[in-house]
Design an enzyme around this catalytic site. Structure first.
Site, short mmCIF file in Angstrom:
data_model
loop_
_atom_site.label_atom_id
_atom_site.label_comp_id
_atom_site.label_asym_id
_atom_site.label_seq_id
_atom_site.Cartn_x
_atom_site.Cartn_y
_atom_site.Cartn_z
N GLY A 51 0.84 -1.19 0.00
CA GLY A 51 0.00 0.00 0.00
C GLY A 51 0.87 1.24 0.00
O GLY A 51 2.01 1.22 -0.47
N GLY A 52 0.31 2.33 0.55
CA GLY A 52 1.04 3.58 0.57
C GLY A 52 2.31 3.53 1.39
O GLY A 52 3.27 4.26 1.12
N PHE A 53 2.35 2.69 2.42
CA PHE A 53 3.51 2.56 3.28
C PHE A 53 4.65 1.83 2.56
O PHE A 53 5.81 2.23 2.62
CB PHE A 53 3.09 1.76 4.53
CG PHE A 53 4.16 1.55 5.57
CD1 PHE A 53 4.10 2.22 6.78
CD2 PHE A 53 5.21 0.66 5.36
CE1 PHE A 53 5.06 2.02 7.76
CE2 PHE A 53 6.17 0.45 6.33
CZ PHE A 53 6.09 1.14 7.53
N GLY A 54 4.32 0.77 1.91
CA GLY A 54 5.32 -0.08 1.29
C GLY A 54 4.74 -1.46 1.08
O GLY A 54 3.53 -1.61 0.88
N ASP A 195 -8.72 5.24 7.52
CA ASP A 195 -8.54 4.47 6.28
C ASP A 195 -9.16 3.09 6.41
O ASP A 195 -8.57 2.08 6.03
CB ASP A 195 -7.06 4.36 5.93
CG ASP A 195 -6.84 3.95 4.47
OD1 ASP A 195 -7.77 4.13 3.65
OD2 ASP A 195 -5.75 3.46 4.13
#
Length: 415
Positions: A51-54, A195
């Site tokens: 996802g957006g984190f990794g 989220d």
């Protein structure tokens, strides 16, 4: 209440030896190289999500002498998120203790000053063997089959029947309610997830739900709405229109995302298909028309879930029901859980590490370890059993190491 992070030891096996005795209190600090080794060098074939984190990788052999598998989330160099989001996940998943919130096991901060090649900023949790809710709902989606097989759910896991979907919805609501509720005794503020979606709901081997991915979560200050810039965060299809218009986020915005998730569980459809949102699709249709026929929804249960979902996404916002109200209604709709007599030894439903060494006298279920999780659970008096929701008291608790070897459920003692 603070949890110390154990320093990396020269002999990793020795450092891990007493880990389960302190599960729920100590976060393990890893060297990045340790995590690289147990994920085959962060290999593509070990990747179970992203996802957006990794990206998230399956870790095998992390704890010496244990066959427990873990999930390692690694911050990418070009991630849309950064260290503030990492610290936010450490706070939420490391500081919160609830059966429906994923607990943090450990972390690494190699390369925290300057990310680049060789930098390992990672979070470590227990691997949820049921996969994420999105993959279980749409197992034919790209990559879903491989991810489910890798975590241990099987290449073709059983479909989520209506009773499981209803229970999962109630458990997601319970996790959100816990996050939203401040706890002065534990110094826990009210937390907004920001989220919520099926991809961020993880299922254990028994298909119980845990809220994960709290990188966008924020604590409320002074009981006010969280004021953000007009740079919105979250996922299209789950964003409250009021938040999109004002930039203000409060509990009802998480409730809106819960409402969308409930509609997905009911219908089997995605939050956004083509040019139509799921909420628009559901506006003029009744429960029998909307209920996923593959799940065999009883009319009463389908109507109840639809009513709760519509209550959470209602416009104007003053007409919405609360997350706590949604949780109560969903639990009332859910059928009683099956008898788990004869089950093998299981781990505490809060820390997911220590064995269950306590048993509730009122209902006969064994759910918790005897450590901090027990104290946290009963911090404010009687609570409902996480398994059957019957009210239980600490005064009626049975304890002992022998309970870990007994079935998860035994006949409750007569009173």
């Amino acid at each position: 209440r603070r949890r110390a992070a154990a320093a990396p030891a020269a002999a990793p096996a020795a450092a891990h030896a007493g880990l389960h005795a302190t599960a729920g209190r100590v976060l393990r600090m890893f060297f990045g190289a340790e995590l690289e080794a147990v994920t085959d060098g962060f290999a593509e074939e070990m990747c179970i999500g992203g996802g957006g984190f990794g990206r998230v990788y399956k870790a095998v052999g992390l704890v010496a002498g244990s066959d427990v598998c873990y999930a390692v989330k690694r911050l990418d160099q070009d991630s849309m998120q950064g260290l503030p989001e990492v610290l936010q996940e450490v706070q939420v998943h490391g500081g919160c203790r609830h059966p429906n919130v994923l607990p943090l096991f450990g972390f690494s901060v190699d390369g925290v000053v300057r990310l680049g090649a060789g930098g390992w900023v990672c979070l470590v949790t227990v691997l949820m063997r049921g996969g994420c809710l999105e993959d279980r709902m749409y197992p034919l989606a790209e990559g879903a089959t491989r991810r489910l097989e890798l975590v241990g759910a099987g290449a073709r896991p059983a479909a989520l029947v209506w009773a499981v979907r209803l229970r999962v919805g109630a458990e997601v609501a319970a996790g959100l309610e816990y996050l939203h509720t401040p706890d002065a005794a534990a110094h826990k503020p009210a937390i907004l997830h920001r989220d919520l979606k099926p991809a961020n709901v993880l299922l254990d081997a028994d298909l119980h739900a845990r809220l994960g991915d709290a990188g966008l979560a924020r604590a409320k200050v002074g009981g006010q709405s969280l004021q953000t810039s007009m740079h919105l965060v979250g996922t299209p299809g789950f964003l409250d229109p009021n938040y999109q218009n004002t930039g203000r986020f409060d509990e009802s915005c998480d409730g809106y995302a819960l409402g969308v998730t409930l509609l997905m569980l009911l219908t089997g459809r995605r939050a956004w298909e083509g040019q139509e949102t799921l909420i628009d699709f559901c506006t003029e249709r009744n429960a029998d028309m909307l209920a996923d026929p593959h799940c065999h929804w009883p009319s009463e249960a389908a109507e109840g879930v639809l009513e709760v979902a519509r209550g959470l996404v209602a416009t104007p916002r003053r007409n919405r029901i609360s997350v706590a109200d949604a949780r109560r209604r969903l639990e009332a709709l859910a059928p009683p859980p099956p008898d788990q007599g004869g089950a093998v030894e299981r781990e505490c439903v809060i820390c997911l590490a220590a064995a269950r060494t306590t048993r509730f006298g009122e209902c006969g279920h064994s759910q918790l370890c005897a450590g901090e999780c027990l104290a946290t659970f009963f911090a404010h008096g009687p609570k409902p059993c996480p398994q059957c929701r019957r009210q239980v008291r600490r005064e009626a608790l049975l304890q002992g190491a022998h309970i870990a070897q007994e079935p998860t459920f035994v006949q409750a003692r007569r009173r």
